[in-house]
Design a protein around this motif. Sequence first.
Motif, PDB file in Angstrom:
ATOM      1  N   TYR A 332      -7.525  -6.234  29.915  1.00 15.14           N
ATOM      2  CA  TYR A 332      -8.907  -6.488  29.520  1.00 15.14           C
ATOM      3  C   TYR A 332      -9.115  -7.863  28.884  1.00 15.14           C
ATOM      4  CZ  TYR A 332      -9.415  -1.519  30.386  1.00 15.14           C
ATOM      5  OH  TYR A 332      -9.422  -0.284  30.990  1.00 15.14           O
ATOM      6  N   GLN A 365     -12.193   5.910  34.927  1.00 15.05           N
ATOM      7  CA  GLN A 365     -13.500   5.491  34.417  1.00 15.05           C
ATOM      8  C   GLN A 365     -14.588   6.366  35.044  1.00 15.05           C
ATOM      9  OE1 GLN A 365     -13.506   1.259  35.616  1.00 15.05           O
ATOM     10  NE2 GLN A 365     -15.256   1.704  36.950  1.00 15.05           N
ATOM     11  N   TRP A 371     -17.627   1.080  33.826  1.00 17.41           N
ATOM     12  CA  TRP A 371     -16.440   1.280  33.002  1.00 17.41           C
ATOM     13  C   TRP A 371     -16.720   2.318  31.917  1.00 17.41           C
ATOM     14  CZ3 TRP A 371     -14.898   0.496  27.886  1.00 17.41           C
ATOM     15  CH2 TRP A 371     -13.518   0.506  27.653  1.00 17.41           C
TER      16      TRP A 371
END
Length: 511
Positions: A332, A365, A371
């Motif tokens: 991320y 997800q 997400w």
Amino acid sequence: MSRRAILAALVAACLTARPGVAQVLLPPNFVDDTILGGLDQPNAMAFLPDGRLFVTELKTGRIRLVVNGHVGSTDPAITVDSLTNDNIERGLQGIAIDPRWPTYPYVYTCYTHVGSRMVLVRYTATGDVSNPSGGNIVLGSKRTLIHDFVDNADNHNGLGLRFGTDGTLLMTTGDDADGCTAQVLGSLGGKLLRMDVTRIPAGGGGPVPRALLIPTSGNPFVGPDSNACLVYAQGLRNPWRFGVDAMTGAILLGDVGENTYEELDEIFAGHNYGWPYREGPMVRTYPGCTDPGNTYDPPLISMDRNTGYTAVIGAAVYRPVMNGIANWPTLYSGNYFYGDYFMSRLRRLVKTGGVWGPATAVPGQPNAQDWATGLKFVVDFGVGKDGSLWWLKSYDDNMTSVTGAIHRIRYTGTTDVPLASLGAKTLRVAPNPFQDQVDLEWRLTTTGPVLIEVFDMRGRRVRRFEAEASAGRVVWDGRDDAGRPVGTGVYLARMRHANDPEQIARVLRLR
């Protein structure tokens, strides 16, 4: 349809609905924590360097300190004066903390003011400014920096605030429902402004001369007037929330569209993003002004309003935090998150080969595009000292009064980068910006020769430090190797070690 009209319709629809909050759905090993509820339409937030949090309330005009999940013992820290809050979008907007805190304990905020104008002001904090657990902070000594933003319409204010990595204050402004102003350099409407706040005298007063706010370098325009000298980028409609990448300094912004498209933009000095002659990818006209045929930057991504997007929220670029106890996996790092005030969804963009695009879905997800879901009425985001992504909800899903809340999205799994390793691979610079001296601190997993060099923006080395330790600190006093003081501006500190990747950190020296 405007955000105001849609929100008004939602208010009417929710009057007979039962209060509630939908569950936030996240990928595995992530949880949504409610940190504090019972806030009265919170609207923006800003972290102190020690992890405490300031929150603004749109209609009450209060700035409230949050410490360890509770409001401060002195609450509110201040209620701003002369606030205009007579329509859905007007009120107390952005907030930013001076990066030199606590040496310079300044809090900046902007709001709609009586007299059809908007203001940017600075408050000085007193009380527990240096105590990370202290709840007694009072904001006072108001100094007005800009007092004459036009506010003829009751929407399209913008008024987002963030500090750039170079220590300048960035501020978004809406077009005040007059799209033509976004293309006029002499107008402050429809712009991203970049300001130097380091030369403003201590104490209250103002408004300050424009010359004190104009950076000595970096802003692209030198005329036709002092307003233009504050402009960093133009051609925006209603830019509200934006993020600054803590590592690269990139500015990523959400611009709310009119009837057809929402858009996300990466902001560059001197660039024009096209409003009112462009809306997303669409070429359009606007009454009262004619497209002169300039070059306009296309958006990173456009969201068709027929898919439900109504008021895009440019969230944050995620970066792990030094010693963060809940840092997210490296997957991320550098992701740009964005949401929508009404749509409840959170999505990601990633940059690959210099081009931004939708991120590949992670297992578990909620669906292929989102997400996360369940983030309705989100108004602000920020990465906290713990490494979590914090977000601010203006009220519950049925718009019940005094139900605003602070949330955080926290990672509960095992990170793929140990905390000690993360700290070792990040050259820590503090304070940044600095005036007299700055600490350059490192931690390594193995010992060996360490070389730290400081370069100016032309690539010339100005200072060199050598050490041989797995952890340590050197102090740069703002002088070159010959002992001569260097000028103000941005420098690059580079650390080299045989067993670790090269690390570079930006350092800003102020007067």
